[in-house]
Design a protein around this motif. Structure first.
Motif, PDB file in Angstrom:
ATOM      1  N   TYR A  70     -10.122  -5.169  -8.604  1.00 13.10           N
ATOM      2  CA  TYR A  70      -9.304  -5.532  -7.448  1.00 13.10           C
ATOM      3  C   TYR A  70     -10.112  -6.426  -6.491  1.00 13.10           C
ATOM      4  CZ  TYR A  70      -6.661  -5.207  -3.135  1.00 13.10           C
ATOM      5  OH  TYR A  70      -5.983  -5.516  -1.987  1.00 13.10           O
ATOM      6  N   SER A 126      -2.606  -4.616  -5.780  1.00  9.73           N
ATOM      7  CA  SER A 126      -2.351  -3.190  -5.579  1.00  9.73           C
ATOM      8  C   SER A 126      -1.209  -3.012  -4.594  1.00  9.73           C
ATOM      9  CB  SER A 126      -3.604  -2.477  -5.078  1.00  9.73           C
ATOM     10  OG  SER A 126      -3.893  -2.817  -3.748  1.00  9.73           O
ATOM     11  N   TYR A 177      -2.017  -0.305  -9.416  1.00  8.84           N
ATOM     12  CA  TYR A 177      -2.672  -1.579  -9.685  1.00  8.84           C
ATOM     13  C   TYR A 177      -1.855  -2.346 -10.716  1.00  8.84           C
ATOM     14  CZ  TYR A 177      -6.713   0.338  -7.308  1.00  8.84           C
ATOM     15  OH  TYR A 177      -7.552   0.876  -6.362  1.00  8.84           O
TER      16      TYR A 177
END
Length: 106
Positions: free
Chosen positions: A50, A57, A71
């Motif tokens: 991420y 997300s 996610y």
């Protein structure tokens, strides 16, 4: 013990099929055959991917407890999955050849 890059590739492959929250990703990896994968390793890998811009997300409320952070893969993550997937496939083919030459059945 999975290397960081290999676990990252596995997580990207799982999330590419369907978005998921941390433990869901762990469960899917284990059901795919990575029984020994640790929860903390997967959560760390999700955060790392991420932070690197490979995943998006979002939070989904849960009736069964705290909200879940899901996610999903984005264009940068799909590119990473494709390039790292090709690298892995070439490595696996090389290892298969070496093991075959050594008389090890796969």
């Amino acid at each position: 013990q999975l290397g960081r890059g290999v676990l990252g590739l596995a997580v990207l492959a799982v999330v590419a099929r369907e978005d998921g929250y941390g433990y869901d990703v762990v469960r899917r990896l284990r059901s795919a055959g990575l029984e020994e994968v640790g929860d903390a390793s997967v959560y760390g890998t999700l955060r790392r991917l991420y932070s690197a811009g490979a995943l998006t997300s979002y939070v989904v409320p849960s009736d069964e407890g705290p909200h879940r952070k899901y996610y999903g893969i984005n264009a940068q993550g799909r590119h990473l999955l494709a390039t790292e997937g090709k690298t892995w496939a070439a490595f696996a083919a090389t290892m298969d050849g070496l093991l075959e030459q050594a008389g090890v059945q796969s």
